[in-house]
Design an enzyme around this catalytic site. Structure first.
Site, PDB file in Angstrom:
ATOM      1  N   ASP A   1      92.266 -14.404  64.546  1.00  0.00           N
ATOM      2  CA  ASP A   1      91.343 -14.960  63.558  1.00  0.00           C
ATOM      3  C   ASP A   1      90.685 -13.843  62.742  1.00  0.00           C
ATOM      4  O   ASP A   1      90.333 -12.798  63.278  1.00  0.00           O
ATOM      5  CB  ASP A   1      90.266 -15.746  64.328  1.00  0.00           C
ATOM      6  CG  ASP A   1      89.216 -16.354  63.434  1.00  0.00           C
ATOM      7  OD1 ASP A   1      89.535 -17.350  62.777  1.00  0.00           O
ATOM      8  OD2 ASP A   1      88.090 -15.826  63.384  1.00  0.00           O
TER       9      ASP A   1
ATOM     10  N   GLU B   1      95.626 -14.207  60.580  1.00  0.00           N
ATOM     11  CA  GLU B   1      94.903 -15.039  59.616  1.00  0.00           C
ATOM     12  C   GLU B   1      94.246 -14.091  58.624  1.00  0.00           C
ATOM     13  O   GLU B   1      93.189 -13.524  58.889  1.00  0.00           O
ATOM     14  CB  GLU B   1      93.828 -15.899  60.297  1.00  0.00           C
ATOM     15  CG  GLU B   1      93.247 -16.923  59.323  1.00  0.00           C
ATOM     16  CD  GLU B   1      91.725 -17.023  59.269  1.00  0.00           C
ATOM     17  OE1 GLU B   1      91.234 -17.870  58.526  1.00  0.00           O
ATOM     18  OE2 GLU B   1      91.026 -16.252  59.956  1.00  0.00           O
TER      19      GLU B   1
HETATM   20  C1  NOJ Z   1      88.325 -18.408  60.478  1.00  0.00           C
HETATM   21  C2  NOJ Z   1      88.373 -19.775  61.107  1.00  0.00           C
HETATM   22  O1  NOJ Z   1      89.556 -20.407  60.706  1.00  0.00           O
HETATM   23  C3  NOJ Z   1      87.140 -20.524  60.696  1.00  0.00           C
HETATM   24  O2  NOJ Z   1      87.182 -21.848  61.138  1.00  0.00           O
HETATM   25  C4  NOJ Z   1      85.922 -19.797  61.214  1.00  0.00           C
HETATM   26  O3  NOJ Z   1      84.757 -20.437  60.735  1.00  0.00           O
HETATM   27  C5  NOJ Z   1      85.929 -18.336  60.764  1.00  0.00           C
HETATM   28  N1  NOJ Z   1      87.189 -17.699  60.996  1.00  0.00           N
HETATM   29  C6  NOJ Z   1      84.855 -17.566  61.487  1.00  0.00           C
HETATM   30  O4  NOJ Z   1      85.230 -17.443  62.830  1.00  0.00           O
END
Ligand code: NOJ
Length: 570
Positions: free
Chosen positions: A213, A255
């Protein structure tokens, strides 16, 4: 509801590049199925629905964070990276999920928000109370809130600074996202070590992959903008080296919501790889733009860009996920146009994006849903479905933030959409009851009963895709056409002599974004005389002309997947 298993590809379990052929499905544990009537989905519930997912043709599940958390950011605010939130079940049930998925040849990819923690995490509590202690340097502390002025604010709707003052330590801490999510200090070797240990912990439990993430944001610097800093890439190489050495066959997914030239950096190089996969953020909004503008040129442009990536690299293609439909990767002009088309009510907007589900975005148009899915399943990369989109689930824009599209999965027309037998008032979020998307009509059971339902259609496309390894393994080359509404590309795969016995194949994919029928001429130089066969019904189409062109007529928002060459095997 009972489901019979679809035919599995032979030997998937032995395939180290399994992720290139896999169809992924994002499923939030909380939202899928509640087995114990407490109003929240859980692991036991998800396990009981694996048959459904297998029937649909899903090869891998992406499960957003399920760790202990105060759930102020859907679980991306983690209070302990090695345990499971009790309302979702136990660690043993998580292990059972892994085992039961593997028995079905299905993989489990978990989600690791490594950049930050919840302010409830023990590390943060210790860090704020004891600056000299073992966790004193675990976060990014400063006496001022003026460091890193080049770093942008991501959650513009809720935050006006990346710094928050902590009254206990009497210093500011840096946070890229919500102020209750302090960023970890990756300059500290102990933080890097702790991160590697979390990866090991879950890989030891058998997970097949980890979505990393918010991966661009690990390191900050005075000069840079804190996105993909060289040190971030160095550390990713270290994580990858450990995975390749100790957990071969497991994948890392980036991501990184960035421009193509920046995203490809997260694949690393052939010699020093980083992530196996990266989500394709630039392509996604352009699909939505083309659907309304009837103009495919931006898609053509982005898909025509070429980037050197390591041979093991693969894109993750998606239409929607648990976040807002981000518009960060389009120009201001396009963004405003998309807000006008898709978020005409300000309530539909969130940060730099749109917090709606796929079916409502596409006005429940079956033609658009089919066109969008046909693209999803034929672009270069592996498709990621978002739970519920296979039945065209609606959303609830009266719920806050991204909860709008995180409501319970709709299984039946019964109480709580068959998601839970709890008192309806106890559900973690209400089921969708809007007129057009009411769970009494939009649900799995009803769609199973209709052979022409979206669910059956999506399942069929998935199975057609899986019958043609070209989609997972082949190259993509955009073709010239004489119509601005038409996108055409060939997927080519030279064949392989692996245990799969995949034979060479060329598939021509053509999509029309026009809101009325069109005829288009496609440049197929090099394929003169080749015959085209429809991949769905096998029908023979006119051959490519001696001049290397093929003229096709497409219905409103129609598409074709055509095998080029000899008649395909029956
Ligand atoms: C990316 C995630 O997809 C999202 O849902 C989240 O709020 C942010 N990262 C912060 O962790």
């Amino acid at each position: 509801m009972t489901f019979t298993a679809p035919i599995q590809l032979p030997g998937l379990a032995l395939d180290t590049q399994w992720y290139k052929r896999a169809v992924f499905y994002e499923v939030m544990v909380r939202s899928f199925y509640d087995s114990n009537a407490d109003g929240s989905g859980d692991f036991a519930g998800l396990i009981s629905k694996l048959d459904y997912l297998q029937w649909l043709g899903i090869d891998a599940l992406w499960i957003p964070p399920f760790y202990n958390s105060p759930l102020r950011d859907g679980g991306y605010d983690v209070a302990d990276f090695s345990s499971v939130l009790p309302e979702f079940g136990t660690l043993d049930e998580f292990k059972e999920l892994v085992t039961k998925a593997h028995e079905r040849n299905m993989r489990i990819v978990i989600d690791y928000p490594l950049n930050h923690t919840s302010d409830q995490h023990e590390w943060f509590q210790q860090s704020r109370q004891d600056p000299e202690g073992p966790y004193g340097d675990f976060y990014v502390w400063s006496d001022t809130d003026e460091k890193y002025p080049n770093i942008r604010i991501i959650f513009v709707d809720t935050e006006d600074s990346n710094w928050a003052f902590d009254p206990v330590r009497r210093q500011y801490y840096f946070h890229r996202f919500f102020s209750h999510q302090p960023d970890l200090n990756f300059e500290n070797p102990a933080v890097r070590e702790a991160t590697l240990n979390v990866v090991r912990h879950w890989m030891d439990l058998g997970v097949d992959g980890i979505r990393l993430d918010a991966i661009p944001y690990l390191f900050e610097s005075e000069e840079g903008n804190g996105e993909g800093e060289p040190k971030t890439h160095e550390f990713l190489k270290e994580i990858r080296a450990m995975v390749d050495r100790d957990y071969p066959g497991r994948v890392l997914i980036a991501e990184a919501n960035q421009w193509p030239s920046e995203v490809v950096e997260f694949f690393g190089t052939e010699d020093e790889p980083e992530c196996h996969m990266a989500f394709d953020f630039p392509v996604m909004p352009r699909i939505f733009y083309a659907l309304r503008s009837q103009n495919a040129s931006e898609l053509v442009r982005v898909l025509s860009e070429t980037h050197e990536v390591p041979s093991a690299a693969a894109w993750g293609v998606f239409l929607r996920n648990h976040d807002e439909l981000t518009l960060e990767m389009v120009s201001e002009e396009y963004r405003q146009a998309m807000y006008g088309w898709y978020a005409y009510d300000p309530r539909m907007r969130s940060n730099v994006g749109i917090r709606r589900r796929l079916a409502p975005l596409l006005d429940n148009s079956r033609a658009e849903l089919e066109l969008a899915h046909a693209l999803l399943f034929s672009l270069e990369g592996s498709p990621f479905l978002y739970y519920g989109d296979e039945i065209g689930m609606g959303d609830n824009i009266w719920l806050p933030d991204r909860d709008a599209s995180r409501t319970p999965m709709q299984w039946t027309p019964d109480r709580n959409a068959g998601f839970s037998s709890a008192d309806p008032g106890k559900l973690y979020l209400p089921v969708v009851q809007s007129l057009a998307y009411n769970y009494t009509s939009i649900n799995v059971e009803a769609q199973l009963a209709q052979s022409r339902s979206l669910l059956n259609w999506v399942r069929n496309v998935i199975h057609v895709r899986k019958g043609h390894p070209t989609f997972g393994l082949g190259t993509l080359r955009v073709l010239e056409t004489n119509h601005e509404s038409v996108l055409a590309f060939v997927r080519e795969y030279p064949g392989s002599s692996t245990q799969f016995g995949d034979s060479a194949e060329t598939v021509l994919c053509v999509f029309s974004f026009a809101h009325s029928p069109v005829s288009a001429r496609i440049d197929l130089t090099g394929f003169e005389g080749a015959t085209a066969f429809d991949l769905f019904g096998g029908a023979e189409f006119p051959a490519v002309g001696a001049d290397g062109t093929l003229s096709l007529t497409l219905g409103t928002q129609g598409f074709y997947w055509l095998h080029l060459g000899d008649a395909p095997r029956a």
